[in-house]
Design an enzyme around this catalytic site. Sequence first.
Site: not given
Length: 322
Positions: A111, A190, A193
Amino acid sequence: MTRVLTGIQPSGALHLGNYFGAIKQMKDLQDSSDLFIFIPNYHALTSLKDGKALRENTLDAAINFLSLGIDPNKATVYAQSDVKEVLELYWILSGYTPMGLLERAHSYKDKVAKGIAANHSLFSYPVLMAADILLYDAEVIPVGKDQIQHVEITRDIAIKFNNDHGDIFTIPEYKVAQELQTIPGLDGAKMSKSYGNTIDIFQTEKQLKKTVGKIETDSTPLEDPKEWKDCNVYALAKLFLDNDGLLDLQKRYEKGGEGHGHFKMYLKELIWEYFKEAREKREHYLNNTQEVYDILDAGAAKASTIAKKKMEIIRDAVGIYR
Ligand code: ADP
Ligand code: TRP
């Protein structure tokens, strides 16, 4: 019955990958286990700073589970923030969490590498997740691959705590959903989002038609026989068809005379029909949000009873207070 617990992030529109890769398994688990399924809205605070959006996403996540067949009479469905004990346990567990354990967490490092500001909640995220799990003596945690390390951290924390205080926590195990079922997206990669290649479950018929129209196919002329084996449309249609249906579709490909446009129309119909009941339920819940809050309240009440008992044992063990 085995207690299975999972948190599903309230992160907006659900796609076919989410349904066939996660929610459908939950539906099976609610019949065969003591399933706890919750919306980790405190976790969402680590990155979402828009109160209105989080409030809406939390309700929307609940509406989505319920519409897609999570049954509150079978599973315990609740919002994380409705059981405050989890925050108390989070703090207590922090004292049993070596810094190094958190510093090694991939999800934190990823992140931060993506440019998300490194705040403390992002860093201590796994400790709250450990509290989610240990508070309920959950035995099995179904997770995506990216969450395995978090369950391992939970185990480490629980073992450390138990070493000091006796067998207080159940040591959980993770279970990764079978990867046989990686649902391909519009481009065959795959569905995700983050790749912008999703087919969302709840869209209008017109939008769905447009989305399915974007599935990448080869350009075999209409009259020629077509390959179904590597066709993205076929791969998705497979999710909705039984054996006979599949054989019929294969024949249509092999026969020629139909273009990919026809197969896409057919796929659109399959998707549209499959989620008909879910759409109707969703419409119902959107118009009757109080029903959803009542369901979440009932779930939270059940979860709270367990959490309160467990916290008494934990407080007693660590000496808080009398
Ligand atoms: P996204 O990749 O769209 O951000 P998430 O990471 O939020 O999806 O996934 C939520 C759940 O849905 C996870 O349990 C994950 O395993 C499942 N899932 C998502 N995409 C797929 C896919 N293409 N195939 C199978 N399962 C998927
Ligand atoms: N971290 C999980 C995710 O991002 C969500 C989550 C929070 C969770 N608490 C949990 C999953 C406890 C399983 C158990 O998907």
